[in-house]
Design a protein around this motif. Structure first.
Motif, PDB file in Angstrom:
ATOM      1  N   ASP A   1       0.848  -1.195   0.000  1.00 17.61           N
ATOM      2  CA  ASP A   1       0.000   0.000   0.000  1.00 17.61           C
ATOM      3  C   ASP A   1       0.876   1.234   0.000  1.00 17.61           C
ATOM      4  O   ASP A   1       1.919   1.259   0.651  1.00 17.61           O
ATOM      5  N   CYS A   2       0.434   2.238  -0.722  1.00 20.30           N
ATOM      6  CA  CYS A   2       1.210   3.476  -0.779  1.00 20.30           C
ATOM      7  C   CYS A   2       1.313   4.092   0.613  1.00 20.30           C
ATOM      8  O   CYS A   2       0.346   4.126   1.361  1.00 20.30           O
ATOM      9  N   ALA A   3       2.511   4.576   0.933  1.00 25.95           N
ATOM     10  CA  ALA A   3       2.701   5.234   2.232  1.00 25.95           C
ATOM     11  C   ALA A   3       2.134   6.649   2.223  1.00 25.95           C
ATOM     12  O   ALA A   3       2.029   7.273   3.272  1.00 25.95           O
ATOM     13  N   GLY A   4       1.795   7.148   1.049  1.00 26.69           N
ATOM     14  CA  GLY A   4       1.092   8.415   0.961  1.00 26.69           C
ATOM     15  C   GLY A   4       1.996   9.625   0.769  1.00 26.69           C
ATOM     16  O   GLY A   4       3.107   9.669   1.275  1.00 26.69           O
ATOM     17  N   VAL A   5       1.498  10.583  -0.001  1.00 26.10           N
ATOM     18  CA  VAL A   5       2.193  11.854  -0.204  1.00 26.10           C
ATOM     19  C   VAL A   5       1.152  12.964  -0.189  1.00 26.10           C
ATOM     20  O   VAL A   5      -0.053  12.697  -0.212  1.00 26.10           O
ATOM     21  N   ARG A   6       1.632  14.225  -0.170  1.00 26.31           N
ATOM     22  CA  ARG A   6       0.700  15.345  -0.268  1.00 26.31           C
ATOM     23  C   ARG A   6      -0.035  15.269  -1.604  1.00 26.31           C
ATOM     24  O   ARG A   6       0.538  14.817  -2.598  1.00 26.31           O
ATOM     25  N   PRO A   7      -1.284  15.740  -1.648  1.00 25.63           N
ATOM     26  CA  PRO A   7      -2.117  15.569  -2.851  1.00 25.63           C
ATOM     27  C   PRO A   7      -1.504  16.098  -4.132  1.00 25.63           C
ATOM     28  O   PRO A   7      -1.723  15.525  -5.196  1.00 25.63           O
ATOM     29  N   THR A   8      -0.758  17.173  -4.114  1.00 24.45           N
ATOM     30  CA  THR A   8      -0.238  17.732  -5.364  1.00 24.45           C
ATOM     31  C   THR A   8       1.221  17.354  -5.596  1.00 24.45           C
ATOM     32  O   THR A   8       1.849  17.841  -6.533  1.00 24.45           O
ATOM     33  N   SER A   9       1.774  16.481  -4.771  1.00 24.90           N
ATOM     34  CA  SER A   9       3.192  16.149  -4.894  1.00 24.90           C
ATOM     35  C   SER A   9       3.424  15.154  -6.024  1.00 24.90           C
ATOM     36  O   SER A   9       2.606  14.273  -6.278  1.00 24.90           O
ATOM     37  N   THR A  10       4.550  15.310  -6.728  1.00 21.70           N
ATOM     38  CA  THR A  10       4.927  14.300  -7.720  1.00 21.70           C
ATOM     39  C   THR A  10       6.127  13.491  -7.222  1.00 21.70           C
ATOM     40  O   THR A  10       6.790  12.809  -7.988  1.00 21.70           O
ATOM     41  N   ARG A  11       6.463  13.611  -5.931  1.00 24.13           N
ATOM     42  CA  ARG A  11       7.489  12.752  -5.322  1.00 24.13           C
ATOM     43  C   ARG A  11       6.883  11.387  -5.057  1.00 24.13           C
ATOM     44  O   ARG A  11       5.675  11.230  -5.070  1.00 24.13           O
TER      45      ARG A  11
END
Ligand SMILES: [Zn+2]
Ligand SMILES: [Zn+2]
Length: 129
Positions: free
Chosen positions: A108-118
């Protein structure tokens, strides 16, 4: 004639479904999204999934293709061959060979900020690059 035939209705339903499943999750990162799409739909030798992610989540990230290209990712699948791999803590030990291997299912994705492309902490730069 404005009513849709049954076939047209089915087709429009399928299209809507394909749209929905190829939308990145709210906090899903670029790499987890690309890996998930590649598993389901494959690579068409372009950065279509990276670009779809960018268009939907971060339209102003116009340097994305260049950034991925610098990592050796000139198409979606190349990013995972040349640029990044699952981080060590996401690998599983093969008991027969004692080697660390990719898990058969994507974590499962650990998650990033909504607009991040990292990408999230599931991924790291390939060593040797
Ligand atoms: Zn490819
Ligand atoms: Zn992720």
């Amino acid at each position: 004639m404005t009513e849709m035939t049954a076939v047209e209705q089915a087709e429009s339903h399928l299209r809507a479904h394909a749209e929905a499943v190829t939308v990145p999750g709210a906090a899903e990162c670029l790499a987890c999204y690309m890996a998930r799409m590649l598993q389901g739909y494959g690579c068409d030798t372009t950065l279509r999934w990276a670009q779809r992610f960018r268009d939907l989540r971060s339209p102003r990230a116009t340097g994305l293709e260049e950034r991925l290209g610098r990592l050796g990712g000139y198409c979606d699948c190349e990013l995972f061959m040349n640029g990044i791999q699952l981080a060590r803590h996401q690998l599983v030990r093969d008991l027969a060979t004692d080697e660390l291997e990719q898990p058969s299912e994507l974590p499962d994705c650990a998650g990033v900020r909504p607009t991040s492309t990292r990408w999230c902490t599931n991924w790291e730069r390939l060593v040797g690059w």
